[in-house]
Structure formats: C-alpha cells, structure tokens
Design an enzyme around this catalytic site. Structure first.
Site, PDB file in Angstrom:
ATOM      1  N   ASN A 177       2.479  23.789  64.586  1.00 38.11           N
ATOM      2  CA  ASN A 177       2.149  22.380  64.348  1.00 38.11           C
ATOM      3  C   ASN A 177       1.006  22.383  63.365  1.00 38.11           C
ATOM      4  O   ASN A 177      -0.045  22.955  63.644  1.00 38.11           O
ATOM      5  CB  ASN A 177       1.638  21.691  65.630  1.00 38.11           C
ATOM      6  CG  ASN A 177       2.700  21.595  66.691  1.00 38.11           C
ATOM      7  OD1 ASN A 177       3.860  21.362  66.394  1.00 38.11           O
ATOM      8  ND2 ASN A 177       2.288  21.774  67.942  1.00 38.11           N
ATOM      9  N   HIS A 188      -7.984  25.386  62.973  1.00 36.70           N
ATOM     10  CA  HIS A 188      -7.861  26.810  62.648  1.00 36.70           C
ATOM     11  C   HIS A 188      -6.380  27.153  62.407  1.00 36.70           C
ATOM     12  O   HIS A 188      -5.529  26.732  63.180  1.00 36.70           O
ATOM     13  CB  HIS A 188      -8.415  27.637  63.812  1.00 36.70           C
ATOM     14  CG  HIS A 188      -8.641  29.060  63.446  1.00 36.70           C
ATOM     15  ND1 HIS A 188      -9.838  29.522  62.952  1.00 36.70           N
ATOM     16  CD2 HIS A 188      -7.813  30.122  63.480  1.00 36.70           C
ATOM     17  CE1 HIS A 188      -9.740  30.817  62.710  1.00 36.70           C
ATOM     18  NE2 HIS A 188      -8.524  31.200  63.018  1.00 36.70           N
ATOM     19  N   HIS A 190      -3.037  28.539  62.867  1.00 36.29           N
ATOM     20  CA  HIS A 190      -2.455  29.216  64.023  1.00 36.29           C
ATOM     21  C   HIS A 190      -1.056  28.683  64.304  1.00 36.29           C
ATOM     22  O   HIS A 190      -0.660  27.647  63.772  1.00 36.29           O
ATOM     23  CB  HIS A 190      -3.322  28.985  65.278  1.00 36.29           C
ATOM     24  CG  HIS A 190      -3.280  27.575  65.771  1.00 36.29           C
ATOM     25  ND1 HIS A 190      -4.004  26.567  65.182  1.00 36.29           N
ATOM     26  CD2 HIS A 190      -2.582  26.985  66.781  1.00 36.29           C
ATOM     27  CE1 HIS A 190      -3.781  25.428  65.810  1.00 36.29           C
ATOM     28  NE2 HIS A 190      -2.909  25.647  66.785  1.00 36.29           N
ATOM     29  N   PHE A 342       8.137   7.056  60.973  1.00 32.63           N
ATOM     30  CA  PHE A 342       8.088   6.989  62.437  1.00 32.63           C
ATOM     31  C   PHE A 342       9.497   7.129  62.987  1.00 32.63           C
ATOM     32  O   PHE A 342      10.419   6.477  62.501  1.00 32.63           O
ATOM     33  CB  PHE A 342       7.507   5.640  62.890  1.00 32.63           C
ATOM     34  CG  PHE A 342       6.022   5.544  62.689  1.00 32.63           C
ATOM     35  CD1 PHE A 342       5.142   6.047  63.637  1.00 32.63           C
ATOM     36  CD2 PHE A 342       5.506   4.962  61.540  1.00 32.63           C
ATOM     37  CE1 PHE A 342       3.775   5.971  63.439  1.00 32.63           C
ATOM     38  CE2 PHE A 342       4.133   4.878  61.344  1.00 32.63           C
ATOM     39  CZ  PHE A 342       3.267   5.387  62.294  1.00 32.63           C
TER      40      PHE A 342
HETATM   41  P1  H2U Z   1      -1.622  23.336  68.743  1.00 35.21           P
HETATM   42  O1  H2U Z   1      -0.773  24.315  68.025  1.00 35.21           O
HETATM   43  O2  H2U Z   1      -0.848  22.093  69.091  1.00 35.21           O
HETATM   44  O3  H2U Z   1      -2.884  23.039  67.996  1.00 35.21           O
HETATM   45  O4  H2U Z   1      -2.069  23.989  70.093  1.00 35.21           O
HETATM   46  C1  H2U Z   1      -3.086  24.985  70.180  1.00 35.21           C
HETATM   47  C2  H2U Z   1      -2.949  25.690  71.508  1.00 35.21           C
HETATM   48  O5  H2U Z   1      -4.108  26.485  71.695  1.00 35.21           O
HETATM   49  C3  H2U Z   1      -2.846  24.733  72.672  1.00 35.21           C
HETATM   50  O6  H2U Z   1      -1.610  24.951  73.314  1.00 35.21           O
HETATM   51  C4  H2U Z   1      -4.401  26.492  73.066  1.00 35.21           C
HETATM   52  C5  H2U Z   1      -4.012  25.100  73.560  1.00 35.21           C
HETATM   53  O7  H2U Z   1      -3.650  25.132  74.915  1.00 35.21           O
HETATM   54  N1  H2U Z   1      -5.803  26.769  73.273  1.00 35.21           N
HETATM   55  C6  H2U Z   1      -6.177  27.784  74.143  1.00 35.21           C
HETATM   56  O8  H2U Z   1      -5.305  28.429  74.724  1.00 35.21           O
HETATM   57  N2  H2U Z   1      -7.500  28.060  74.372  1.00 35.21           N
HETATM   58  C7  H2U Z   1      -8.511  27.371  73.775  1.00 35.21           C
HETATM   59  O9  H2U Z   1      -9.656  27.670  74.049  1.00 35.21           O
HETATM   60  C8  H2U Z   1      -8.221  26.311  72.807  1.00 35.21           C
HETATM   61  C9  H2U Z   1      -6.787  25.978  72.573  1.00 35.21           C
END
Ligand code: H2U
Length: 381
Positions: A177, A188, A190, A342
């Site tokens: 995402n 960040h 990821h 949307f």
């Molecule tokens: P997104 O890809 O939607 O940004 O989700 C990031 C994931 O990172 C989210 O599922 C995890 C969240 O639970 N996360 C951790 O596991 N530990 C953290 O400290 C921050 C985010």
C-alpha cells in the site's frame, strides 16, 4: 485452547456472493494512540490511522535523520511491541507484523464439521502469518527513487520470504500500500506479506478461471494467450512498457483509471521460479513503470499492488500449469494528485465503472518518461 470467534481469526462465508470475509478480532487488542489530531510526534504517532503531512502523497526527500528516529520501521528504532531495537539494516528488513490479522496457531471451531455443511452460517478458522518488509533504511525514499541495486534487494527479499512461507501456506500474498490515500499507515518504504492456509477470494477465483480457460483451450495458459494477443492482434495499444522478459499492460478489463498488470513473458507459475535475469529485469521494469506513475501527476503516485501466482503449501503438487505469475497495480488517482476515483455507489451496489478507456490510459502512461523522474528534471513531460 478452544476456538473463540471473539479472539481467533476466522473466515465467514457469504452465500449471497459466494465470497468469504476474514474476521480478525485479535487486532482489536492493538494499542491505540488516540485520535488522529491528538497524535504526538512519537513512535506511537505512527500507529494512528493516518499521519500529519503537508502533501498527502509527497515525501520530503531532503528531510534530515531527526525525522526518522521515531519511526518504528527505521533502523535502530525499538517498535512499541518489540523488546529489541530494529537492526541497523542497510538494504531490506523483514519482521513479523506486531498487529497481525492472522495467527498461526488457532483451534478449529468445535462444530467445524457442522458449519462446513451449513449453507447459511459457514465458517472456518483462518491460520496464517503476517510480515512487514522494509525496502530501504531511508524513510524518505520510494521504490522509483531507489537505485536498481536497492530494488534488486527488494526483489530478492520478496523471493526469500515467498519461498519460506510457500513451504507452509497455500497462499502467500505480497502487497504494497503506497500513500496515505491507500490507507498506508507509515511513510517508510515497505510492503506486507500475509500467508494463509486457505485461498482467499481473489486467488480462488483466478485459480478457477485460469483452469477453465485451459480446459477449454487445449491446455493453453490464459495470461500467455492474452500477452500474445495484446502484442500481435492489437498493435500493442494497451502496452505501457515492454522489455525482454517483462510486459506492463493496462488490462482490457482494467477497473482503476491507471491500473496496470506486470507479467513475465515466459510461462512462470510462481515468484520462486524467476531466473536471475528475470529478477534483474523485474527491478528495471518496475522502476520504469513507477517513474511513469510519479510523472503522471507529478506526485508520489499512490497505489495498492500485489503479486498473484500459483497456490503453494498443501497445493504445491497439484497441477497448476494453468497459472501465470503477475502483479496488479491499482492506483486510485484519476485526474490530478488530489482527484481520485471513488469506488462507491454504483460500483458498490452494481458493478465497477470507469470513464477513461484502458487504451487512453495506456497511451498516456506510454508517452510519459520512465527514465527521468519529475523531481530530477523540471518540465518533464
Ligand atoms: P501499511 O502497509 O498499511 O502501512 O501497514 C504497515 C503494517 O506495519 C501494519 O500492518 C505494521 C502494522 O500493523 N506495524 C508493525 O507491525 N509494528 C509497528 O511498530 C508499526 C506498524
């Protein structure tokens, strides 16, 4: 341990739509840092629904290290749910999601056999694992702004994580995402990986449609036939980028305005089957596509993307020759960095609708530079 639907992730069947929904009640136990506006600039603020940023899509690439020191995905930071600090990683970093939507150890519901036969109230335990893959130590970079070497590390990590989980789980869903607008919780760079001991809806449908096509067409592979017809019968009008090993098209049936599909030209069932040349080629074509996306509205282009390949785990020895590996990019932006499509009203209640044709979207993306990022050159087309 007995199954408790208020604590254990499970799937419930919707007989009206022949679809399943994943229910993850254990996620309610995740820490909550208060409302969006009440967030302070601390590690916890990154756990809020969104983050405060001037431009919803744009990362400030020049920001200093200070702004990274509280981000739980950064090197050396201790995540709120972890005892150890993250390593000072130099390329990618993989960790188990601290708030997973799936758990590996879950008992079956006591009435599992009864519910399997119930036409209206079917449910099964949903076992799995959720991981997070950080792409780069620098929070300010996105994939199109990384070097090919950086992206090669991401591809390698996708393969390693995929291989590991594919040995245990039927479906390994890698997805990214990107951008607030897509619900991305952290700037960040990821992605996430959710592996499940069942085929989720999309996987189940694609497994069936590709198999049906293959049976009807003498064993041919649906997406390989599709590639050939796109290349030979339609003057490449929906092709965005074509390289030696990979192709990006706006699929004929695209729903999102600038939706694309990225696929190998060779018959490849799974991510783990990519040759070293294909892995390198993947990094190159992804970078080119993502620079085009950023150049389209001169913004860090938001999307959800993910990989689909043949099922794994207990299905690894099934005949899956009808499958072709592919990635789908679903970007919501329609006319500018702020105007998004949307999927509501008619789309929710009847079916997807689009204005811009797939052919025009492809031409627009094709005509944009995939080499020079708009941030590197003023007046980029
Ligand atoms: P997104 O890809 O939607 O940004 O989700 C990031 C994931 O990172 C989210 O599922 C995890 C969240 O639970 N996360 C951790 O596991 N530990 C953290 O400290 C921050 C985010």
């Amino acid at each position: 341990m007995t199954f408790d639907p208020t604590k254990h992730s499970h799937c419930r069947y919707n007989p009206l739509k022949d679809e399943w929904v994943l229910v993850s009640p254990q996620r309610l136990q995740r820490p909550w840092a208060g409302s969006y506006s009440a967030c302070h600039h601390s590690v916890l603020s990154f756990l809020c629904v969104g983050r405060v940023e001037d431009d919803a899509n744009d990362n400030d690439e020049t920001a200093n290290d200070e702004s990274q020191k509280n981000n739980p995905l950064c090197p050396g930071v201790t995540r709120p749910s972890s005892k150890e600090p993250n390593p000072f990683y130099e390329h990618t970093f993989v960790f188990e999601n601290d708030f997973p939507a799936l758990l590996a150890e879950i008992p079956d519901p006591s009435n599992v056999e009864k519910t399997a036969k119930d036409d209206l109230f079917q449910c099964h335990a949903a076992r799995g694992v959720c991981k997070v893959i950080c792409f780069h130590p620098n929070s300010r970079l996105t994939l199109p702004r990384m070097t090919l070497d950086d992206i090669a590390h991401v591809v390698r990590t996708w393969m390693d994580v995929y291989d590991d989980l594919a040995s245990k789980y039927q479906w390994v869903q890698i997805f990214e995402n990107r951008g607030d607008i897509m619900g991305c919780s952290n700037p960040h760079p990821h992605c996430q990986v959710w592996a499940t001991d069942f085929l989720p809806n999309e996987a189940r449908i694609k497994h069936k449609t590709q198999k049906d096509y293959s049976l009807k067409h003498n064993g041919n592979v649906l997406l390989l036939d599709y590639i050939q017809r796109e290349l030979n019968d339609f003057q490449k009008e929906r092709v965005v980028v074509e390289h030696e090993h990979w192709l990006v098209v706006v699929p004929y049936w695209a729903v999102w305005p600038y939706e694309t599909m990225l696929l190998p030209k060779r018959h490849v069932l799974r991510f783990s089957d990519l040759t070293p040349d294909e892995q390198i080629g993947l990094g190159k074509i992804m970078k080119e596509l993502l620079i085009k996306y950023d150049n389209l509205f001169k913004t860090s282009f938001p999307y959800s993307m993910g990989w689909h390949g043949a099922p794994t785990g207990s299905m690894i020895n099934d005949d899956c020759s009808h499958w072709q590996l592919h990635a789908s990019y679903y970007p919501p932006l329609l006319r500018s960095a702020k105007i998004k499509k949307f999927m509501v009203g008619y789309e929710m209640l009847a079916q997807a609708q689009r204005d811009i044709t797939a052919e025009l979207a492809a031409q627009t993306l094709r005509d944009l530079s995939g080499e020079v990022h708009y941030k590197d050159k003023k007046n980029t087309k």
